[in-house]
Write a protein that holds these residues in place. Structure first.
Motif, PDB file in Angstrom:
ATOM      1  N   LEU A 102     -11.080  15.583  14.755  1.00 39.95           N
ATOM      2  CA  LEU A 102     -10.906  15.833  13.329  1.00 39.95           C
ATOM      3  C   LEU A 102     -10.726  14.532  12.555  1.00 39.95           C
ATOM      4  N   ILE A 103      -9.911  13.618  13.081  1.00 41.10           N
ATOM      5  CA  ILE A 103      -9.703  12.329  12.425  1.00 41.10           C
ATOM      6  C   ILE A 103     -11.025  11.571  12.320  1.00 41.10           C
ATOM      7  N   GLY A 104     -11.813  11.605  13.407  1.00 46.53           N
ATOM      8  CA  GLY A 104     -13.106  10.932  13.380  1.00 46.53           C
ATOM      9  C   GLY A 104     -14.034  11.519  12.331  1.00 46.53           C
ATOM     10  N   LYS A 105     -14.050  12.851  12.228  1.00 33.42           N
ATOM     11  CA  LYS A 105     -14.905  13.499  11.233  1.00 33.42           C
ATOM     12  C   LYS A 105     -14.449  13.184   9.816  1.00 33.42           C
ATOM     13  N   CYS A 106     -13.145  13.181   9.595  1.00 37.50           N
ATOM     14  CA  CYS A 106     -12.631  12.820   8.276  1.00 37.50           C
ATOM     15  C   CYS A 106     -13.007  11.382   7.934  1.00 37.50           C
ATOM     16  N   ALA A 107     -12.903  10.495   8.924  1.00 38.78           N
ATOM     17  CA  ALA A 107     -13.261   9.100   8.698  1.00 38.78           C
ATOM     18  C   ALA A 107     -14.741   8.973   8.343  1.00 38.78           C
ATOM     19  N   GLY A 108     -15.595   9.705   9.045  1.00 41.80           N
ATOM     20  CA  GLY A 108     -17.016   9.659   8.742  1.00 41.80           C
ATOM     21  C   GLY A 108     -17.314  10.146   7.340  1.00 41.80           C
ATOM     22  N   SER A 109     -16.674  11.241   6.949  1.00 42.95           N
ATOM     23  CA  SER A 109     -16.877  11.783   5.605  1.00 42.95           C
ATOM     24  C   SER A 109     -16.398  10.807   4.543  1.00 42.95           C
ATOM     25  N   VAL A 110     -15.215  10.227   4.745  1.00 37.69           N
ATOM     26  CA  VAL A 110     -14.651   9.294   3.773  1.00 37.69           C
ATOM     27  C   VAL A 110     -15.499   8.042   3.657  1.00 37.69           C
ATOM     28  N   LEU A 111     -15.912   7.479   4.791  1.00 37.28           N
ATOM     29  CA  LEU A 111     -16.672   6.230   4.766  1.00 37.28           C
ATOM     30  C   LEU A 111     -18.024   6.408   4.091  1.00 37.28           C
ATOM     31  N   PHE A 112     -18.744   7.476   4.431  1.00 37.81           N
ATOM     32  CA  PHE A 112     -20.072   7.657   3.854  1.00 37.81           C
ATOM     33  C   PHE A 112     -19.985   7.932   2.358  1.00 37.81           C
ATOM     34  N   THR A 113     -19.086   8.834   1.976  1.00 39.07           N
ATOM     35  CA  THR A 113     -18.952   9.164   0.553  1.00 39.07           C
ATOM     36  C   THR A 113     -18.446   7.972  -0.245  1.00 39.07           C
ATOM     37  N   SER A 114     -17.496   7.225   0.315  1.00 35.86           N
ATOM     38  CA  SER A 114     -16.980   6.053  -0.382  1.00 35.86           C
ATOM     39  C   SER A 114     -18.058   4.997  -0.556  1.00 35.86           C
ATOM     40  N   GLY A 115     -18.911   4.840   0.463  1.00 38.08           N
ATOM     41  CA  GLY A 115     -20.011   3.901   0.339  1.00 38.08           C
ATOM     42  C   GLY A 115     -20.949   4.276  -0.793  1.00 38.08           C
ATOM     43  N   ALA A 116     -21.257   5.571  -0.890  1.00 41.66           N
ATOM     44  CA  ALA A 116     -22.118   6.043  -1.987  1.00 41.66           C
ATOM     45  C   ALA A 116     -21.449   5.817  -3.335  1.00 41.66           C
ATOM     46  N   MET A 117     -20.137   6.082  -3.413  1.00 43.25           N
ATOM     47  CA  MET A 117     -19.405   5.857  -4.672  1.00 43.25           C
ATOM     48  C   MET A 117     -19.404   4.385  -5.056  1.00 43.25           C
ATOM     49  N   LEU A 118     -19.218   3.518  -4.071  1.00 44.12           N
ATOM     50  CA  LEU A 118     -19.167   2.086  -4.350  1.00 44.12           C
ATOM     51  C   LEU A 118     -20.494   1.593  -4.912  1.00 44.12           C
ATOM     52  N   VAL A 119     -21.589   2.021  -4.287  1.00 44.74           N
ATOM     53  CA  VAL A 119     -22.917   1.627  -4.777  1.00 44.74           C
ATOM     54  C   VAL A 119     -23.121   2.133  -6.202  1.00 44.74           C
ATOM     55  N   THR A 120     -22.769   3.399  -6.435  1.00 42.37           N
ATOM     56  CA  THR A 120     -22.917   3.972  -7.773  1.00 42.37           C
ATOM     57  C   THR A 120     -22.043   3.248  -8.786  1.00 42.37           C
ATOM     58  N   GLY A 121     -20.789   2.979  -8.404  1.00 37.84           N
ATOM     59  CA  GLY A 121     -19.866   2.324  -9.325  1.00 37.84           C
ATOM     60  C   GLY A 121     -20.308   0.926  -9.704  1.00 37.84           C
ATOM     61  N   VAL A 122     -20.716   0.140  -8.712  1.00 35.86           N
ATOM     62  CA  VAL A 122     -21.158  -1.226  -8.993  1.00 35.86           C
ATOM     63  C   VAL A 122     -22.426  -1.207  -9.842  1.00 35.86           C
ATOM     64  N   ALA A 123     -23.367  -0.309  -9.498  1.00 34.11           N
ATOM     65  CA  ALA A 123     -24.614  -0.224 -10.265  1.00 34.11           C
ATOM     66  C   ALA A 123     -24.346   0.184 -11.713  1.00 34.11           C
ATOM     67  N   ALA A 124     -23.500   1.216 -11.890  1.00 38.48           N
ATOM     68  CA  ALA A 124     -23.180   1.666 -13.250  1.00 38.48           C
ATOM     69  C   ALA A 124     -22.443   0.581 -14.019  1.00 38.48           C
ATOM     70  N   GLY A 125     -21.550  -0.135 -13.337  1.00 31.87           N
ATOM     71  CA  GLY A 125     -20.831  -1.213 -13.993  1.00 31.87           C
ATOM     72  C   GLY A 125     -21.755  -2.333 -14.441  1.00 31.87           C
ATOM     73  N   LEU A 126     -22.692  -2.713 -13.582  1.00 31.57           N
ATOM     74  CA  LEU A 126     -23.631  -3.777 -13.935  1.00 31.57           C
ATOM     75  C   LEU A 126     -24.513  -3.374 -15.107  1.00 31.57           C
ATOM     76  N   LEU A 127     -24.907  -2.101 -15.136  1.00 35.52           N
ATOM     77  CA  LEU A 127     -25.721  -1.626 -16.258  1.00 35.52           C
ATOM     78  C   LEU A 127     -24.947  -1.681 -17.571  1.00 35.52           C
ATOM     79  N   ARG A 128     -23.615  -1.551 -17.482  1.00 35.97           N
ATOM     80  CA  ARG A 128     -22.783  -1.641 -18.687  1.00 35.97           C
ATOM     81  C   ARG A 128     -22.288  -3.062 -18.933  1.00 35.97           C
ATOM     82  N   GLY A 129     -22.790  -4.003 -18.134  1.00 38.94           N
ATOM     83  CA  GLY A 129     -22.389  -5.397 -18.311  1.00 38.94           C
ATOM     84  C   GLY A 129     -21.072  -5.753 -17.673  1.00 38.94           C
ATOM     85  N   VAL A 130     -20.629  -4.966 -16.705  1.00 40.74           N
ATOM     86  CA  VAL A 130     -19.347  -5.208 -16.050  1.00 40.74           C
ATOM     87  C   VAL A 130     -19.597  -5.771 -14.659  1.00 40.74           C
ATOM     88  N   ARG A 131     -18.995  -6.905 -14.374  1.00 43.79           N
ATOM     89  CA  ARG A 131     -19.055  -7.488 -13.036  1.00 43.79           C
ATOM     90  C   ARG A 131     -17.646  -7.477 -12.450  1.00 43.79           C
TER      91      ARG A 131
END
Length: 259
Positions: A102-131
């Motif tokens: 269960l811990i491994g599955k939770c870790a997999g879910s958190v890592l993959f989703t967080s990676g997607a959020m990070l990419v989205t957040g950085v991309a959206a920030g750059l589009l708004r001029g935020v570094r």
């Protein structure tokens, strides 16, 4: 002992890898890892003006809020999905502790989703001029690792809470938005009524967010980091206790198939 430890790590890795495949193939990762953080950033980030440090704080707050939503909708449903798919009983009677799986599955879910959020957040920030403004990247990375561990602990606890009741989906809906409003993630707790500020103090992601913001500014809030670690341990132990209760109840009632 060393061989067993290495094998346990392999079980964690395989569980996380399989869960990442499951998450990747589902539509929720697009919504929770892409659409939601992008919309929140468009709303929260100022179109003009404002310091890069303030924009970084908003970016961290939005990603922490989106991480909570992913825990409720994805990590929180792991045991329930295992029951529906018929794999929960096999985990329980396997050689390895199903809690490790269960811990491994939770870790997999958190890592993959967080990676997607990070990419989205950085991309959206750059589009708004935020570094992103990071004065201390090393200490910031430590905060990220602690945040991921805290999210895994919360996800495992939520997964057990949701399966203990037939109304797990409704419980998830009940927890989602109150934490958005009262959890101190997107809305600072100083803007909340004094009588309700205690709620945010129970949410480890709120303390993790405070540490990340302070590390980004170069002034580490060690108190926030220690509180995050303490709450993470508490929720991890609570999740373990509830998981044992779920398994023992199934064994006592003769419903090991969780039907």
């Amino acid at each position: 002992m060393t061989g067993r430890f290495v094998t346990g790590l392999a079980v964690l890795y395989e569980s996380a890898r399989i869960q990442m495949v499951v998450v990747r193939s589902g539509p929720m990762v697009v919504l929770l890892g892409g659409v939601q953080p992008a919309v929140l950033l468009v709303i929260a980030l100022p179109s003009t003006g404002g310091s890069q440090l303030e924009a970084t704080r908003i970016l961290i707050s939005v990603l922490a809020t989106s991480l909570w939503a992913s825990l409720v909708w994805m990590a929180g449903g792991i045991i329930r999905r295992d029951i529906v798919q018929g794999t929960m009983s096999r985990n329980v009677v396997s050689v390895w502790d199903p809690w490790v799986v269960l811990i491994g599955k939770c870790a997999g879910s958190v890592l993959f989703t967080s990676g997607a959020m990070l990419v989205t957040g950085v991309a959206a920030g750059l589009l708004r001029g935020v570094r992103p403004h990071l004065v201390q990247p090393g200490w910031f990375l430590l905060g990220v690792l602690v945040t991921m561990a805290s999210a895994v602990a919360l996800g495992s606890l939520l997964s057990c809470v949701f399966v203990l009741s037939r109304h797990g989906v409704h419980i998830g809906n009940t927890l989602l938005y109150p934490v958005f409003i009262l959890g101190g993630l997107l809305i600072p707790d100083r803007m909340l009524p004094v009588a309700l500020r205690w709620v945010s103090r129970l949410i480890p992601l709120r303390w993790a967010k405070e540490y990340l913001v302070s590390a980004a500014a170069g002034s580490q809030d060690w108190r926030a980091l220690l509180v995050t670690c303490g709450l993470t341990l508490v929720y991890l132990l609570a999740g373990l206790a509830l998981f044992r209760k779920v398994v023992n109840r199934a064994r006592a009632l003769g419903t090991l198939e969780f039907s």
